[in-house]
Design a protein around this motif. Structure first.
Motif, PDB file in Angstrom:
ATOM      1  N   ILE A 232      -5.914   0.624  -4.459  1.00  0.00           N
ATOM      2  CA  ILE A 232      -4.592   0.303  -3.908  1.00  0.00           C
ATOM      3  C   ILE A 232      -4.709  -0.727  -2.782  1.00  0.00           C
ATOM      4  CG2 ILE A 232      -2.743   1.255  -2.470  1.00  0.00           C
ATOM      5  CD1 ILE A 232      -2.903   3.799  -4.203  1.00  0.00           C
ATOM      6  N   TRP A 233      -5.665  -0.536  -1.891  1.00  0.00           N
ATOM      7  CA  TRP A 233      -5.830  -1.470  -0.772  1.00  0.00           C
ATOM      8  C   TRP A 233      -6.308  -2.843  -1.246  1.00  0.00           C
ATOM      9  CZ3 TRP A 233      -4.346  -1.448   4.185  1.00  0.00           C
ATOM     10  CH2 TRP A 233      -3.901  -0.240   4.729  1.00  0.00           C
ATOM     11  N   VAL A 234      -7.227  -2.853  -2.201  1.00  0.00           N
ATOM     12  CA  VAL A 234      -7.725  -4.134  -2.712  1.00  0.00           C
ATOM     13  C   VAL A 234      -6.604  -4.911  -3.385  1.00  0.00           C
ATOM     14  CG1 VAL A 234      -9.250  -5.194  -4.412  1.00  0.00           C
ATOM     15  CG2 VAL A 234     -10.111  -3.361  -2.949  1.00  0.00           C
ATOM     16  N   LEU A 235      -5.825  -4.249  -4.245  1.00  0.00           N
ATOM     17  CA  LEU A 235      -4.719  -4.917  -4.925  1.00  0.00           C
ATOM     18  C   LEU A 235      -3.678  -5.426  -3.929  1.00  0.00           C
ATOM     19  CD1 LEU A 235      -4.133  -2.582  -8.023  1.00  0.00           C
ATOM     20  CD2 LEU A 235      -5.085  -4.899  -8.025  1.00  0.00           C
ATOM     21  N   SER A 236      -3.365  -4.613  -2.925  1.00  0.00           N
ATOM     22  CA  SER A 236      -2.364  -5.014  -1.931  1.00  0.00           C
ATOM     23  C   SER A 236      -2.837  -6.212  -1.128  1.00  0.00           C
ATOM     24  CB  SER A 236      -2.057  -3.833  -1.006  1.00  0.00           C
ATOM     25  OG  SER A 236      -1.555  -2.730  -1.729  1.00  0.00           O
ATOM     26  N   LEU A 237      -4.097  -6.209  -0.721  1.00  0.00           N
ATOM     27  CA  LEU A 237      -4.646  -7.345   0.026  1.00  0.00           C
ATOM     28  C   LEU A 237      -4.623  -8.621  -0.806  1.00  0.00           C
ATOM     29  CD1 LEU A 237      -7.661  -5.531   1.718  1.00  0.00           C
ATOM     30  CD2 LEU A 237      -5.688  -6.503   2.910  1.00  0.00           C
TER      31      LEU A 237
ATOM     32  N   VAL B  18       0.836  -1.206   0.000  1.00  0.00           N
ATOM     33  CA  VAL B  18       0.000   0.000   0.000  1.00  0.00           C
ATOM     34  C   VAL B  18       0.864   1.247   0.000  1.00  0.00           C
ATOM     35  CG1 VAL B  18      -1.628   1.368   1.364  1.00  0.00           C
ATOM     36  CG2 VAL B  18      -1.996  -1.080   1.082  1.00  0.00           C
ATOM     37  N   SER B  19       1.907   1.250   0.822  1.00  0.00           N
ATOM     38  CA  SER B  19       2.819   2.401   0.872  1.00  0.00           C
ATOM     39  C   SER B  19       3.481   2.637  -0.481  1.00  0.00           C
ATOM     40  CB  SER B  19       3.878   2.168   1.954  1.00  0.00           C
ATOM     41  OG  SER B  19       4.805   3.242   1.986  1.00  0.00           O
ATOM     42  N   ILE B  20       3.954   1.571  -1.106  1.00  0.00           N
ATOM     43  CA  ILE B  20       4.646   1.698  -2.390  1.00  0.00           C
ATOM     44  C   ILE B  20       3.685   2.122  -3.488  1.00  0.00           C
ATOM     45  CG2 ILE B  20       5.847   0.382  -4.181  1.00  0.00           C
ATOM     46  CD1 ILE B  20       7.094  -1.282  -1.903  1.00  0.00           C
ATOM     47  N   PHE B  21       2.512   1.506  -3.551  1.00  0.00           N
ATOM     48  CA  PHE B  21       1.531   1.867  -4.577  1.00  0.00           C
ATOM     49  C   PHE B  21       1.055   3.315  -4.402  1.00  0.00           C
ATOM     50  CE2 PHE B  21       0.075  -2.838  -5.021  1.00  0.00           C
ATOM     51  CZ  PHE B  21       1.243  -3.111  -5.711  1.00  0.00           C
ATOM     52  N   THR B  22       0.969   3.770  -3.157  1.00  0.00           N
ATOM     53  CA  THR B  22       0.553   5.155  -2.914  1.00  0.00           C
ATOM     54  C   THR B  22       1.609   6.129  -3.411  1.00  0.00           C
ATOM     55  OG1 THR B  22      -0.697   4.449  -0.964  1.00  0.00           O
ATOM     56  CG2 THR B  22      -0.225   6.794  -1.169  1.00  0.00           C
ATOM     57  N   LEU B  23       2.887   5.795  -3.252  1.00  0.00           N
ATOM     58  CA  LEU B  23       3.951   6.640  -3.793  1.00  0.00           C
ATOM     59  C   LEU B  23       3.831   6.753  -5.310  1.00  0.00           C
ATOM     60  CD1 LEU B  23       7.046   5.452  -1.700  1.00  0.00           C
ATOM     61  CD2 LEU B  23       5.668   7.514  -1.383  1.00  0.00           C
ATOM     62  N   VAL B  24       3.483   5.650  -5.950  1.00  0.00           N
ATOM     63  CA  VAL B  24       3.279   5.680  -7.408  1.00  0.00           C
ATOM     64  C   VAL B  24       2.098   6.576  -7.757  1.00  0.00           C
ATOM     65  CG1 VAL B  24       2.736   4.305  -9.446  1.00  0.00           C
ATOM     66  CG2 VAL B  24       4.291   3.393  -7.719  1.00  0.00           C
ATOM     67  N   ALA B  25       0.997   6.416  -7.020  1.00  0.00           N
ATOM     68  CA  ALA B  25      -0.182   7.237  -7.285  1.00  0.00           C
ATOM     69  C   ALA B  25       0.110   8.715  -7.099  1.00  0.00           C
ATOM     70  CB  ALA B  25      -1.332   6.803  -6.363  1.00  0.00           C
ATOM     71  N   MET B  26       0.924   9.044  -6.112  1.00  0.00           N
ATOM     72  CA  MET B  26       1.273  10.442  -5.881  1.00  0.00           C
ATOM     73  C   MET B  26       2.140  10.996  -7.001  1.00  0.00           C
ATOM     74  SD  MET B  26       1.917  10.200  -1.765  1.00  0.00           S
ATOM     75  CE  MET B  26       2.318  11.935  -1.529  1.00  0.00           C
TER      76      MET B  26
END
Length: 354
Positions: free
Chosen positions: A161-166, A123-131
């Motif tokens: 992001i949360w769904v993919l990470s889970l 989630v942290s990594i995907f959020t950095l990408v989204a930002m």
């Protein structure tokens, strides 16, 4: 040292197997049983304080003339929640692995701590990408950004992001289990990742995490910020000293963002690939290397609030608004400025003289 090596059978890199167990040194642990928990404790404290401050500021923030939950703030809030959770699920449990000869938290925590650690890491990594994509749209496609960068789209992005990470972390929950009765340590319990002899499936999963959780995000982050820098360099025709300084500061921030992500997670994935496709040694060098990889991975969750919040002009203003820290944070000069909506790749406005 042998005690720490023998107890280091399970961690966030998931590279231990039951064939790697060393004979436990029952005479007591070495200095690492104290040094490593203290070091992890310092990282844990700094990360918790930084991310908690971000959560408090964004939670109480009521900007004048702007929605209280802008798309940018939604991403920063999600990043802080992910980093906070990652530190919470990783550091305390990992510190005990270096200090204790076995896993003492039972089967439930063996499975779900590692599952949640993998989830929050992604989630942290995907959020950095989204930002980074959010910054690219805001700067390069400014005219269309208002309709694209809406609160609704940002919320949907965070949910995805949360769904993919889970989903990506499910194999961790499936294959992490509590094992006891090993012939070299019959009275000890270990939290191991077991794939029932199917090494091919395990290797495919590790490579998938490498691509999805490191290589692809690194490429996207680099490309988005490279486009941002190119746009600022070519499109902004201003030769004032303030403009030059602003562009230089933006370039430095971009390099910092990319370098921090690259360095923080590189040792983690080097060890993972080394274990899966080679033979990772259990010696003093590998022991130190693994400690460094943990510290860098955890340190990323400590540095993120600094890069994406505390270096932000808007966030410093929010701190003044929430905590009224006028003595520590001086107000920005009241000049007539043309603002490029860089927002420090989160909330900072890069400024250029009109």
């Amino acid at each position: 040292m042998e005690k720490a090596l023998s107890s280091l059978m399970t961690n966030i890199t998931y590279y231990s197997t039951d064939s790697e167990i060393e004979e436990t040194n029952t005479s007591g642990g070495g200095p690492e049983t104290v040094i490593v928990p203290v070091l992890f404790g310092l990282i844990f404290f700094l990360g918790m304080v930084g991310n908690t401050l971000v959560l408090v500021v964004l939670g109480r923030l009521r900007p004048v003339g702007r929605p209280s939950r802008s798309a940018t703030n939604i991403f920063i809030l999600n990043l802080s929640i992910a980093d906070f959770s990652f530190l919470l699920f990783c550091v305390p449990f990992q510190a005990t692995i270096y200090s204790l000869p076995e896993w003492v938290f039972g089967a439930f925590f063996c499975k779900w701590v590692h599952y949640l650690a993998m989830t929050t890491m992604l989630v942290s990594i995907f959020t950095l990408v989204a930002m980074s994509v959010d910054r690219y749209i805001a700067v390069v496609h400014a005219k269309r950004s208002l309709c694209i960068r809406s609160k609704r789209n940002a919320t949907m992005g965070v949910a995805a992001i949360w769904v993919l990470s889970l989903l990506f972390a499910i194999p961790v929950a499936q294959h992490q289990s509590l094992v006891s009765g090993h012939y070299q340590a019959p009275n000890s319990s270990f939290c191991w990742e077991q794939w029932a002899g199917n090494s091919t499936a395990k290797q495919i999963y590790k490579v998938t995490i490498l691509i999805v959780g490191y290589l692809l995000p690194l490429m996207l982050i680099t490309c988005c910020y490279a486009k941002v820098l190119y746009h600022l360099h070519k499109k902004v025709k201003n030769i004032s000293r303030t403009s030059v300084r602003s562009k230089r500061k933006t370039a430095q921030t971009v390099l910092l963002v990319v370098a921090v992500f690259l360095i923080s997670w590189l040792p983690h994935h080097i060890i993972t690939m080394w274990v899966e496709f080679g033979r990772f040694p259990l010696n003093n060098f590998s022991f130190t290397f693994r400690i460094i990889s943990h510290c860098l991975a955890y340190g990323n969750s400590c540095i993120n609030p600094i890069i994406y919040a505390f270096l932000s002009e808007n966030f410093r203003k929010a701190c003044r608004q929430v905590f009224a820290c006028k003595l520590l944070l001086q107000p920005a000069p009241k000049e007539k400025l043309v603002r490029i909506r860089m927002e420090n790749f989160s909330t900072t406005h890069s400024t250029i003289n009109a």
